[in-house]
Design a protein around this motif. Structure first.
Motif, PDB file in Angstrom:
ATOM      1  N   LEU A  74     -52.153  -2.287-111.766  1.00 59.63           N
ATOM      2  CA  LEU A  74     -53.265  -1.667-112.435  1.00 59.63           C
ATOM      3  C   LEU A  74     -53.832  -2.109-112.720  1.00 59.63           C
ATOM      4  N   ARG A  75     -53.787  -2.999-113.666  1.00 60.10           N
ATOM      5  CA  ARG A  75     -54.894  -3.535-114.891  1.00 60.10           C
ATOM      6  C   ARG A  75     -56.120  -4.343-113.896  1.00 60.10           C
ATOM      7  N   LEU A  76     -56.048  -4.562-112.896  1.00 59.66           N
ATOM      8  CA  LEU A  76     -56.955  -4.561-111.769  1.00 59.66           C
ATOM      9  C   LEU A  76     -58.440  -3.511-112.214  1.00 59.66           C
ATOM     10  N   PHE A  77     -57.564  -2.112-112.065  1.00 65.38           N
ATOM     11  CA  PHE A  77     -58.658  -0.996-111.862  1.00 65.38           C
ATOM     12  C   PHE A  77     -58.692  -1.433-113.463  1.00 65.38           C
ATOM     13  N   ALA A  78     -58.838  -1.495-114.058  1.00 65.26           N
ATOM     14  CA  ALA A  78     -59.162  -1.450-115.699  1.00 65.26           C
ATOM     15  C   ALA A  78     -60.875  -1.508-115.995  1.00 65.26           C
ATOM     16  N   SER A  79     -61.275  -2.539-114.923  1.00 65.11           N
ATOM     17  CA  SER A  79     -62.802  -3.534-114.817  1.00 65.11           C
ATOM     18  C   SER A  79     -63.529  -1.751-113.915  1.00 65.11           C
ATOM     19  N   LEU A  96     -70.181  -6.623-102.577  1.00 67.28           N
ATOM     20  CA  LEU A  96     -69.736  -5.726-103.086  1.00 67.28           C
ATOM     21  C   LEU A  96     -67.568  -6.526-102.834  1.00 67.28           C
ATOM     22  N   THR A  97     -68.020  -7.637-102.004  1.00 63.35           N
ATOM     23  CA  THR A  97     -66.612  -8.686-102.387  1.00 63.35           C
ATOM     24  C   THR A  97     -66.732  -9.641-103.463  1.00 63.35           C
ATOM     25  N   SER A  98     -67.845  -9.800-103.729  1.00 63.63           N
ATOM     26  CA  SER A  98     -68.054 -10.690-105.189  1.00 63.63           C
ATOM     27  C   SER A  98     -67.616  -9.626-106.496  1.00 63.63           C
ATOM     28  N   ALA A  99     -68.022  -8.221-106.762  1.00 64.55           N
ATOM     29  CA  ALA A  99     -68.065  -7.253-107.349  1.00 64.55           C
ATOM     30  C   ALA A  99     -66.483  -7.016-107.693  1.00 64.55           C
ATOM     31  N   GLY A 100     -65.347  -7.233-106.520  1.00 65.28           N
ATOM     32  CA  GLY A 100     -64.258  -6.810-105.945  1.00 65.28           C
ATOM     33  C   GLY A 100     -63.383  -7.626-106.703  1.00 65.28           C
ATOM     34  N   ILE A 101     -63.710  -8.793-106.997  1.00 66.01           N
ATOM     35  CA  ILE A 101     -62.627  -9.843-107.400  1.00 66.01           C
ATOM     36  C   ILE A 101     -63.323 -10.526-109.135  1.00 66.01           C
ATOM     37  N   ALA A 102     -64.280  -9.932-109.405  1.00 66.88           N
ATOM     38  CA  ALA A 102     -64.828 -10.315-110.453  1.00 66.88           C
ATOM     39  C   ALA A 102     -64.453 -10.169-112.065  1.00 66.88           C
ATOM     40  N   ARG A 103     -64.666 -11.231-112.370  1.00 67.94           N
ATOM     41  CA  ARG A 103     -63.558 -11.602-113.399  1.00 67.94           C
ATOM     42  C   ARG A 103     -62.210 -11.131-113.780  1.00 67.94           C
ATOM     43  N   VAL A 104     -61.508 -12.322-112.728  1.00 64.44           N
ATOM     44  CA  VAL A 104     -59.869 -11.726-112.825  1.00 64.44           C
ATOM     45  C   VAL A 104     -59.261 -13.272-113.190  1.00 64.44           C
TER      46      VAL A 104
END
Length: 464
Positions: A236-241, A356-364
């Motif tokens: 769920l921490r992935l949704f913190a961004s 959209l793809t780049s934003a979905g994996i941004a700064r992980v």
């Protein structure tokens, strides 16, 4: 191969419906059986790559996907076909996140990864559009089954070549979150079943209410499980961004609209305009050409304008094309009613997918690369499943007279694409409110231009 197969079936839908004797709402399960299992198991597939090695899981997924494709091509009945499509979704759920996470791990963030992800995102639009052309040609010249048989030799070749060209990745110690994967898949499946059921039985019918209630409960259990799990399938921490959360939401809405575009436009071309499968597939060439051109330009455009501008422009152009296309009627011509709107849809899709793809994996972090990659694909597939269910329900609500009548079909298509336009408007709102501001805020600050120094002042005294 996965994205090609996701759309190659569309031009064969009228033939499949006639051969397998599906109802209008039964036909939707040919697509949703695949996308539901695909989306529901994606997170588990991503986790499997982390725990067992991404290259190994990639090869296993290819084997399952190719075997399921063979079973689809041999399907003797409607139930067999839907079951084989679900099995194909299992293979896709393993291959898709492994491919993106392999790419993410192989390229350093920034100058190396940005163009790599742009090319990856470009394949989504190209594969979807090209699948319609190839599927139409095969359905017309051979059979709708041929589009699935071709996966077998392609899959076999990829299995043989993968160990040679893809580096092995280390295994990460841990365990599978089976409860999370099961509750997510069953919850989304129940939700989609309830939405589709409402088209035939009504929203207050017991089976509709029961399915929707079960879906809501299962999804609530899924979220609760992810909060407690030591190694959740969806951290769920992935949704913190805000940027990533907005990207997942926007992708679901975008794909819900676009899957409806492909599903209903192919039927409009064949059942209203009288095109054969080959002509219907070729009718998508205007979209395919501009989509390809836009996708090829994405790396250069990203470097110049940034993801935020491309995302906003891409969704806005797609929305304009969808609104135009939603005006189709029984007397519409191909050129003004379909082809010209497709140019806008292809342009917008070519611009929107990579951001959209780049934003979905941004700064992980590297530890969350697999889970974030899985969430990108999960949003893609579950958005397709839920979106298609909603659009089929919207189309069914306009039923007048015989469902095979050209005027009735035109009315169904117009209603569905109008609902798709609403989804794209919500996608644009989510992008502008969540993704774009976060992406702009995360950009590194520009160094201010050097100021002119007084003739008698040392440079170091005035530098910031």
């Amino acid at each position: 191969m996965i994205l090609l197969d996701n759309s190659i079936i569309f031009t064969g839908l009228p033939g499949i419906q006639a051969e397998m004797r599906y109802t209008a709402t039964g036909l939707v399960w040919v697509q949703d059986a695949y996308t539901l299992v695909f989306g529901g198991l994606l997170l588990l597939g991503a986790r499997a790559g982390d725990l067992l090695g991404r290259r190994r899981i990639f090869i296993i997924g290819l084997a399952v996907f190719s075997a399921a494709s063979l079973l689809i091509g041999l399907a003797p009945s409607g139930q067999w076909l839907i079951g084989a499509r679900a099995l194909q979704g299992v293979g896709a759920a393993v291959v898709a996140p492994s491919s993106l996470s392999l790419l993410t791990a192989s390229f350093a963030p920034g100058r190396e990864r940005t163009p790599a992800v742009a090319w990856y995102g470009a394949t989504a639009g190209i594969g979807a559009s090209l699948g319609l052309v190839i599927g139409g040609a095969l359905a017309h010249w051979i059979s709708w089954r041929a589009g699935f048989f071709i996966n077998v030799p392609i899959g076999a070749a990829m299995i043989l070549l993968a160990p040679r060209f893809i580096p092995a990745s280390p295994r990460t110690p841990g365990r599978f979150d089976g409860a999370g994967a099961i509750t997510a898949t069953l919850g989304m499946g129940a939700l989609v079943f309830g939405i589709i059921s409402s088209a035939d039985a009504g929203w207050l019918a017991p089976r509709t209410v029961l399915a929707l209630g079960a879906g809501a409960v299962l999804l609530a259990v899924f979220v609760a499980n992810e909060r407690r799990a030591g190694q959740p399938v969806m951290p769920l921490r992935l949704f913190a961004s805000r940027e990533r959360s907005g990207a997942y939401l926007a992708r679901m809405l975008y794909m819900g609209a676009m899957i409806g575009f492909f599903y209903f436009t192919t039927q409009f071309l064949q059942d209203v305009l009288g095109f054969n499968p080959l002509q219907a597939g070729m009718a998508f060439l205007p979209m395919t050409v501009v989509n390809f051109a836009g996708a090829m330009a994405i790396p250069r455009l990203t470097a110049r304008f940034g993801n935020a501008a491309l995302l906003a422009a891409g969704v806005a152009v797609t929305l304009a094309g969808m609104v135009w296309l939603s005006r189709v009627a029984v007397d519409s011509s191909y050129m003004s009613g379909v082809a010209l709107p497709m140019v806008l849809l292809g342009t917008g899709q070519g611009l929107a997918f990579a951001p959209l793809t780049s934003a979905g994996i941004a700064r992980v972090t590297s530890a969350d690369a697999g889970a974030a990659s899985g969430l990108v694909n999960t949003a893609h597939q579950l958005g397709s499943s839920v979106g298609l269910a909603v659009l089929v329900t919207a189309a069914a609500a306009t039923a007048t007279g015989n469902g095979t009548d050209r005027a009735a079909m035109a009315g169904h298509v117009s209603a569905a694409l109008t609902a798709g336009s609403i989804m794209l408007a919500l996608c644009l709102a989510a992008s502008l409110a969540l993704v774009v501001p976060a992406e702009i805020a995360a950009r590194p600050a520009k160094t201010p231009p050097e100021r002119k120094q007084p003739w008698n002042t040392p440079a170091s005294a005035t530098q910031d």
